[in-house]
Write a protein that holds these residues in place. Structure first.
Motif, PDB file in Angstrom:
ATOM      1  N   ILE A 130       0.849  -1.200   0.000  1.00 45.00           N
ATOM      2  CA  ILE A 130       0.000   0.000   0.000  1.00 45.00           C
ATOM      3  C   ILE A 130       0.880   1.244   0.000  1.00 45.00           C
ATOM      4  N   GLY A 135      -1.669  -0.848  -3.386  1.00 48.33           N
ATOM      5  CA  GLY A 135      -2.846  -1.333  -2.671  1.00 48.33           C
ATOM      6  C   GLY A 135      -4.094  -1.178  -3.512  1.00 48.33           C
ATOM      7  N   ASP A 139      -7.189   2.516  -0.313  1.00 49.01           N
ATOM      8  CA  ASP A 139      -6.274   2.205   0.775  1.00 49.01           C
ATOM      9  C   ASP A 139      -5.412   3.422   1.089  1.00 49.01           C
ATOM     10  N   GLU A 213      -7.059   2.660   7.000  1.00 48.28           N
ATOM     11  CA  GLU A 213      -7.032   1.236   6.709  1.00 48.28           C
ATOM     12  C   GLU A 213      -8.137   0.502   7.447  1.00 48.28           C
TER      13      GLU A 213
END
Length: 439
Positions: A130, A135, A139, A213
């Protein structure tokens, strides 16, 4: 069979975590704000898993792996590793880069507010990918989240110092990411793992868009009916759903190579403010006859009788002395003037003598309310005298000692949080002892 075994294990973990959260207040010997919210999330997760076990909900094995328990367990373990935990899942409001109000969830606030902890349960591979911009859409890299934490912490000072931020990784963090966080001033806890190959990698890369996240970090304080899951049973945080195929294709992280393992510090050094600003209620409390042993009395005035009972249960003067020890003591001119007026009207000879001794220890300064204080709107709790006293303490970057918790709350409701030491009040009672009844 493997799925059933995994399900049973998850249920046991959820039950164990609930028990550990229940014990958290006992360990800390104080009430921990947010404990009920954390328990609610765990119960919701347990309820969902039990529905899966009963066959009421059908999910894929990969969705079972994406249980929220990884993140919740990380929060519990972080709270258990720290001293003087104030709150868990605490929502802070701060002003973002564009001047807009933003919210940030701090998983654990400890060390009397001086330490903020973000507990991270996702795998090192996913976090690294990420960060490198590989990602899924939406993200937000840990480095970007660290920027949010730093910005929020600068607006939530504790005794005029920014809270110390710790990112605790429970499934490892890549060495380059740990180095970047360290450069930013973020402390890293957990296993720091090696990187196999960085060919073609942009080590500083981070996605520009996305949300936290964990979906939990939207500032919501609401209760979840099913642990924040969708109809397919997908976990709200997807802590472990890192995509094995994607990892095999992109990862440069070698979790087998642990470069370092950093535990929570046993003792955190903080910058303690060495200045104290005494308000009128503190000046009165300090010299009160009640605070100097004459509390075994029942007064004609109910409020004085109640304060005497409180003093017999918990002496206030030792707390004041302990806090004042080693500090430079201040009082503004308005506070001292009004204190003398009250003392001349109600004070007894002993109280007046103690007042002179106390005032000799103080540095009396001109009224100088801070700029943010002057923006507060007056109300029944926010009067001019309090604005002057607390505002002067704010300008001095001193901790204001007070029994006036009403003003502190009212100011906080307007977005101004003062650095204060709050104690119980004691009135001047020496002149009324002659008609009181001994207990």
């Amino acid at each position: 069979m493997a799925t059933h075994s995994m399900l049973q294990d998850r249920i046991r973990v959820a039950q164990d975590l609930l028990g550990r959260v229940e014990q958290l207040c006992n360990r800390q010997q104080r009430s921990v704000e947010g404990r009920a919210k954390l328990c609610s999330k765990l119960r919701a997760e347990l309820k969902f898993l039990q529905k899966v076990e009963a066959g009421k909900v059908v999910i894929k094995e990969s969705h079972l792996q994406s249980t929220n328990l990884t993140h919740l367990k990380a929060i519990v373990e972080s709270a258990e590793s720290l001293e003087d935990v104030v709150s868990v899942l605490h929502v802070f409001t701060y002003e973002g880069a564009g001047g807009q109000k933003q919210t940030l969830v701090v998983d654990v606030v400890a060390n009397a507010g001086h330490t903020w902890v973000k507990a991270i349960g996702r795998k090192a591979e996913a976090l690294h990918n990420i960060w490198q911009g590989r990602g899924q859409y939406g993200d937000k890299s840990v480095v970007r989240q660290a920027e949010d934490f730093l910005q929020a912490s600068r607006q939530q000072t504790v005794q005029y110092s920014d809270p110390h931020i710790i990112f605790a990784f429970y499934n490892g963090v890549s060495s380059p990411m740990a180095d970047r966080l360290g450069e930013m001033g973020i402390s890293v806890r957990g296993d720091i793992v090696g990187v196999n190959s960085v060919a073609g990698a942009d080590e500083g890369g981070a996605r520009e868009e996305g949300s936290e996240e964990e979906d939990d970090e939207d500032g919501s304080c609401g209760e979840e009916e099913e642990g924040g899951r969708d109809e397919e049973g997908q976990g709200e945080e997807d802590e472990e759903d890192d995509g094995d195929e994607d990892d095999a294709l992109h990862t440069r992280v070698d979790r087998a190579t642990v470069v370092a393992s950093l535990a929570f510090p046993t003792e955190v050094k903080v910058d303690v403010c060495k200045r104290a600003n005494l308000d009128i209620t503190t000046l009165i409390t300090y010299v009160s006859s009640l605070s100097h042993g004459n509390c075994h009395l029942a007064f004609r005035e109910q409020v004085l009788t109640e304060q005497a009972a409180q003093e017999r249960q918990e002496k206030v003067l030792p707390r004041l002395e302990e806090f004042m020890q080693g500090k430079e003591l201040f009082a503004c001119q308005s506070a001292v003037h009004d204190f003398r007026v009250i003392l001349d009207t109600l004070g007894g000879p002993g109280e007046k003598a103690r007042a002179e001794q106390l005032l000799a220890r103080l540095r009396v300064v001109a009224d100088q309310p801070s700029e943010r204080t002057q923006r507060l709107a007056p109300s029944s709790k926010v009067n001019r005298r309090s604005l002057t006293i607390f505002g002067t303490g704010d300008s001095l970057r001193a901790v204001t000692m007070t029994a006036n918790s009403g003003f502190v709350r009212a100011a906080a409701n307007q977005g101004v949080r003062y650095t204060v030491f709050i104690h119980q009040p004691r009135a001047l009672t020496e002149g009324k002892e002659w008609r009181a009844t001994p207990i």
